[in-house]
Design a protein around this motif. Structure first.
Motif, PDB file in Angstrom:
ATOM      1  N   GLN A 316       0.829  -1.209   0.000  1.00 49.24           N
ATOM      2  CA  GLN A 316       0.000   0.000   0.000  1.00 49.24           C
ATOM      3  C   GLN A 316       0.864   1.260   0.000  1.00 49.24           C
ATOM      4  OE1 GLN A 316      -2.523  -0.516   3.428  1.00 49.24           O
ATOM      5  NE2 GLN A 316      -3.881  -1.971   2.404  1.00 49.24           N
ATOM      6  N   GLU A 319       2.312   1.628  -3.515  1.00 49.06           N
ATOM      7  CA  GLU A 319       1.286   2.106  -4.438  1.00 49.06           C
ATOM      8  C   GLU A 319       0.976   3.580  -4.209  1.00 49.06           C
ATOM      9  OE1 GLU A 319      -1.984  -0.512  -3.833  1.00 49.06           O
ATOM     10  OE2 GLU A 319      -0.962  -2.264  -4.710  1.00 49.06           O
ATOM     11  N   GLY A 320       0.932   3.985  -2.931  1.00 49.74           N
ATOM     12  CA  GLY A 320       0.682   5.379  -2.622  1.00 49.74           C
ATOM     13  C   GLY A 320       1.775   6.289  -3.145  1.00 49.74           C
ATOM     14  N   ALA A 322       3.773   5.614  -5.689  1.00 53.11           N
ATOM     15  CA  ALA A 322       3.706   5.603  -7.148  1.00 53.11           C
ATOM     16  C   ALA A 322       2.640   6.566  -7.666  1.00 53.11           C
ATOM     17  CB  ALA A 322       3.438   4.190  -7.647  1.00 53.11           C
ATOM     18  N   SER A 323       1.544   6.672  -6.929  1.00 55.89           N
ATOM     19  CA  SER A 323       0.445   7.545  -7.364  1.00 55.89           C
ATOM     20  C   SER A 323       0.813   9.026  -7.304  1.00 55.89           C
ATOM     21  CB  SER A 323      -0.796   7.296  -6.501  1.00 55.89           C
ATOM     22  OG  SER A 323      -0.591   7.764  -5.172  1.00 55.89           O
ATOM     23  N   LEU A 324       1.821   9.379  -6.497  1.00 51.79           N
ATOM     24  CA  LEU A 324       2.228  10.776  -6.371  1.00 51.79           C
ATOM     25  C   LEU A 324       3.131  11.232  -7.513  1.00 51.79           C
ATOM     26  CD1 LEU A 324       2.956  10.985  -2.535  1.00 51.79           C
ATOM     27  CD2 LEU A 324       0.997  11.940  -3.754  1.00 51.79           C
ATOM     28  N   ASN A 325       3.719  10.276  -8.239  1.00 51.47           N
ATOM     29  CA  ASN A 325       4.602  10.601  -9.362  1.00 51.47           C
ATOM     30  C   ASN A 325       5.670  11.615  -8.938  1.00 51.47           C
ATOM     31  OD1 ASN A 325       5.511  10.417 -12.017  1.00 51.47           O
ATOM     32  ND2 ASN A 325       4.232  12.131 -12.697  1.00 51.47           N
TER      33      ASN A 325
END
Length: 401
Positions: A316, A319-320, A322-325
């Motif tokens: 998690q 993934e978190g 990665a979502s922030l780029n």
């Protein structure tokens, strides 16, 4: 298992804790990767404050027997264990986090703790990202309950975790007060974030005036307190941190830099280091539980190593992030793998800026020059092209090792 199945490697190992002199450069043999694991040919090793505490024996999670320090590496996957798809993993550029064992030229890591390095990132940047970004993300998002446009106080803002926190908070449009220990670090952060009106940075010292100086900066930001404090220092700043919190504020403790021993703790005749550490421990901060209820504030502690057995939580976090780029992290200091003791001494001194990296391979050192000298927009293209050349040279060198 036959001798031919074992992988020769170089490691830095601690025979017994208490002194950096007990960190030895050794030959070792690594078995093939077990099921669900990959074997990584290490390009870079990331260093952390926890390495210092582990080597000196003041880190609670330190193994009792001989061990190899370190929590993060980057490199290329050379072998896989059973139940691992070769097409998916072999020859991939990856970073990995582990519970000790990173000061090695080869490591076996379970796939849960391994992720691919973004194509435009160097091995150094990949290695610099993993442990510090995971620490900052979990502390702010999970423990801090971070929301957009909140006000955050970040201690040691020029360190690895601190800079990762700044990158995350910038994505959240937060207002930030960052503290540093010297003028050089202040200049680095002002150079990077000086044009952002929501970012302000101050010197942490002197401690006696810290709270008043922090409130002055809060007034300039139009705020009367902070929602979250990310504290990796503790010591004389603990209660000022607590006082700066708003109602419902959260003080997140991720380290205790003020307790870092400045020398070796063994042999026992080094009495001054023991006295200094004992004094700091005796006078450490103690919290009245009733005060927390009355003030409606929270104090939480966090150590990433205690999440390593919780694979779902770690995924998690990955993934978190990665979502922030996020942009690649700042690599401030690079040492050769053979010079690990010097790199550890730099971290122990408190003078490092950004991430401290050990290069296992010669050519990786040139990545830092490209990463720190790039000028947009052309510099990004140069960095990308040179990065490809560097990776080819590294692979050629690895094949000769």
């Amino acid at each position: 298992m036959s001798q031919s199945q074992l992988r020769p490697r170089k490691v830095w190992a601690i025979s017994h804790t208490g002194s950096l002199a007990n960190l030895h450069y050794e030959n070792d043999l690594l078995p093939p990767p077990p099921p669900h694991h990959v074997q990584i040919k290490v390009h870079c090793v990331g260093l952390n404050f926890a390495d210092v505490f582990a080597i000196l024996g003041v880190y609670s999670a330190t193994p009792k027997e001989k061990f190899i320090p370190g929590f993060e590496v980057s490199g290329i996957i050379e072998a896989v264990g059973e139940h691992v798809d070769k097409k998916e993993w072999l020859e991939k550029r990856v970073y990995a986090v582990m519970r000790f064992g990173a000061y090695s030229t080869y490591v076996n890591v379970k796939t849960t703790y391994v992720k691919q390095i973004p194509q435009s990132w160097t091995y150094q940047e990949g290695c610099a990202f993993v442990a510090q970004a995971m620490t900052a993300f979990y502390a702010l998002e999970e423990l801090g309950g971070l929301k957009p446009q909140q006000t955050i106080l970040v201690h040691s803002a020029a360190g690895g975790v601190g800079m990762s926190a700044l990158a995350i908070l910038e994505k959240k449009n937060a207002k930030i007060i960052g503290t540093v220990g010297n003028q050089l670090k202040l200049d680095v952060l002002n150079g990077k974030y000086g044009e952002n009106p929501n970012f302000t940075f101050i010197l942490r010292h002197p401690a006696y005036s810290f709270e008043s100086r922090a409130r002055h900066e809060l007034n300039k930001l139009g705020e009367d307190g902070v929602d979250i404090v990310l504290d990796s220092v503790m010591g004389d700043w603990f209660w000022p941190n607590y006082n700066l919190l708003r109602n419902q504020g959260r003080l997140i403790l991720v380290g205790a830099g003020s307790f870092t021993p400045t020398g070796n703790l063994h042999p026992f005749w080094n009495i001054f280091s023991w006295i200094k550490l004992a004094w700091a421990y005796i006078w450490r901060q103690k919290v009245d539980a009733f005060e927390l209820i009355t003030s409606n504030k929270a104090i939480l502690g966090f150590n990433l190593i205690h999440l390593f057995h919780k694979e779902e939580v770690l995924n998690q976090i990955f993934e978190g992030l990665a979502s922030l780029n996020l942009d690649p992290p700042f690599v401030g200091h690079v040492f050769s793998f053979e010079d690990a003791p010097d790199a550890i001494k730099l971290i122990q001194s408190g003078k490092s800026v950004g991430k401290v990296i050990l290069n296992v391979l010669l050519f990786t050192s040139y990545e830092l020059v490209i990463a720190n000298s790039q000028q947009r927009p052309l510099g990004k293209l140069v960095k990308f092209l040179v990065g490809i050349v560097i990776r080819c040279l590294e692979d050629m060198k690895l094949n000769r090792m």
